[in-house]
Design a protein around this motif. Sequence first.
Motif, short mmCIF file in Angstrom:
data_model
loop_
_atom_site.label_atom_id
_atom_site.label_comp_id
_atom_site.label_asym_id
_atom_site.label_seq_id
_atom_site.Cartn_x
_atom_site.Cartn_y
_atom_site.Cartn_z
N UNK A 1 0.82 -1.18 0.00
CA UNK A 1 0.00 0.00 0.00
C UNK A 1 0.87 1.26 0.00
N UNK A 2 1.97 1.23 0.73
CA UNK A 2 2.85 2.38 0.78
C UNK A 2 3.53 2.59 -0.57
N UNK A 3 3.90 1.49 -1.21
CA UNK A 3 4.56 1.60 -2.52
C UNK A 3 3.61 2.24 -3.53
N UNK A 4 2.34 1.89 -3.48
CA UNK A 4 1.37 2.48 -4.39
C UNK A 4 1.24 3.98 -4.16
N UNK A 5 1.30 4.42 -2.93
CA UNK A 5 1.23 5.86 -2.63
C UNK A 5 2.47 6.58 -3.14
N UNK A 6 3.64 5.95 -3.02
CA UNK A 6 4.86 6.54 -3.55
C UNK A 6 4.77 6.65 -5.07
N UNK A 7 4.25 5.62 -5.72
CA UNK A 7 4.07 5.65 -7.17
C UNK A 7 3.14 6.79 -7.57
N UNK A 8 2.03 6.92 -6.87
CA UNK A 8 1.09 7.99 -7.19
C UNK A 8 1.71 9.36 -6.98
N UNK A 9 2.52 9.51 -5.94
CA UNK A 9 3.19 10.79 -5.70
C UNK A 9 4.17 11.11 -6.83
N UNK A 10 4.98 10.12 -7.24
CA UNK A 10 5.94 10.36 -8.31
C UNK A 10 5.27 10.65 -9.64
N UNK A 11 4.13 10.01 -9.89
CA UNK A 11 3.42 10.26 -11.14
C UNK A 11 2.79 11.65 -11.12
N UNK A 12 2.43 12.15 -9.96
CA UNK A 12 1.78 13.46 -9.88
C UNK A 12 2.73 14.62 -10.14
N UNK A 13 4.03 14.38 -10.04
CA UNK A 13 5.01 15.44 -10.29
C UNK A 13 5.16 15.61 -11.80
N UNK A 14 5.07 16.84 -12.31
CA UNK A 14 5.27 17.05 -13.75
C UNK A 14 6.67 16.61 -14.16
N UNK A 15 6.77 15.83 -15.22
CA UNK A 15 8.04 15.19 -15.56
C UNK A 15 9.07 16.12 -16.18
N UNK A 16 8.67 17.02 -17.06
CA UNK A 16 9.67 17.86 -17.72
C UNK A 16 10.38 18.78 -16.73
N UNK A 17 9.68 19.50 -15.84
CA UNK A 17 10.43 20.30 -14.85
C UNK A 17 11.27 19.43 -13.91
N UNK A 18 10.78 18.23 -13.61
CA UNK A 18 11.56 17.33 -12.76
C UNK A 18 12.84 16.90 -13.46
N UNK A 19 12.76 16.53 -14.73
CA UNK A 19 13.96 16.16 -15.49
C UNK A 19 14.94 17.31 -15.55
N UNK A 20 14.43 18.51 -15.82
CA UNK A 20 15.31 19.67 -15.93
C UNK A 20 16.01 19.96 -14.61
N UNK A 21 15.27 19.89 -13.53
CA UNK A 21 15.90 20.18 -12.24
C UNK A 21 16.89 19.09 -11.83
N UNK A 22 16.58 17.86 -12.11
CA UNK A 22 17.51 16.78 -11.74
C UNK A 22 18.75 16.78 -12.62
N UNK A 23 18.61 17.08 -13.90
CA UNK A 23 19.80 17.14 -14.74
C UNK A 23 20.63 18.37 -14.44
N UNK A 24 20.01 19.44 -13.97
CA UNK A 24 20.77 20.62 -13.56
C UNK A 24 21.57 20.33 -12.28
N UNK A 25 21.13 19.34 -11.52
CA UNK A 25 21.82 18.99 -10.29
C UNK A 25 23.09 18.17 -10.55
N UNK A 26 23.26 17.69 -11.78
CA UNK A 26 24.47 16.93 -12.12
C UNK A 26 25.63 17.92 -12.20
N UNK A 27 26.70 17.67 -11.45
CA UNK A 27 27.84 18.60 -11.45
C UNK A 27 28.47 18.73 -12.84
N UNK A 28 28.85 19.94 -13.23
CA UNK A 28 29.43 20.14 -14.57
C UNK A 28 30.84 19.57 -14.73
#
Length: 89
Positions: A1-28
């Motif tokens: 049940x907890x895993x399903x809630x984590x999945x729903x939370x991750x799906x609710x986050x918009x993916x393009x801003x998430x990708x941009x922010x996570x790739x910006x976190x990669x050190x240059x």
Amino acid sequence: MIVQRVIEFLISIPTIPLWLSLTAAVPPDWSPVRVYFGITVILAVIGWTGLARVVRGKLLELRAEDYVLAAEFMGPRNRALSSGTCSRG
């Protein structure tokens, strides 16, 4: 049940801003190989949720099949049925 809630939370986050922010976190100063593996890990963390929902849906579909019900009526001889993996309830 907890895993399903984590999945729903991750799906609710918009993916393009998430990708941009996570790739910006990669050190240059990382080498191209480390950047490749870093982005691969980021995509894996984000991308597993869709597959998990498909697998959960298939499991719920299989639990409703007639042969699972017949196996429950015959008595659980299989460990999967006795542990509740495919049984109702």
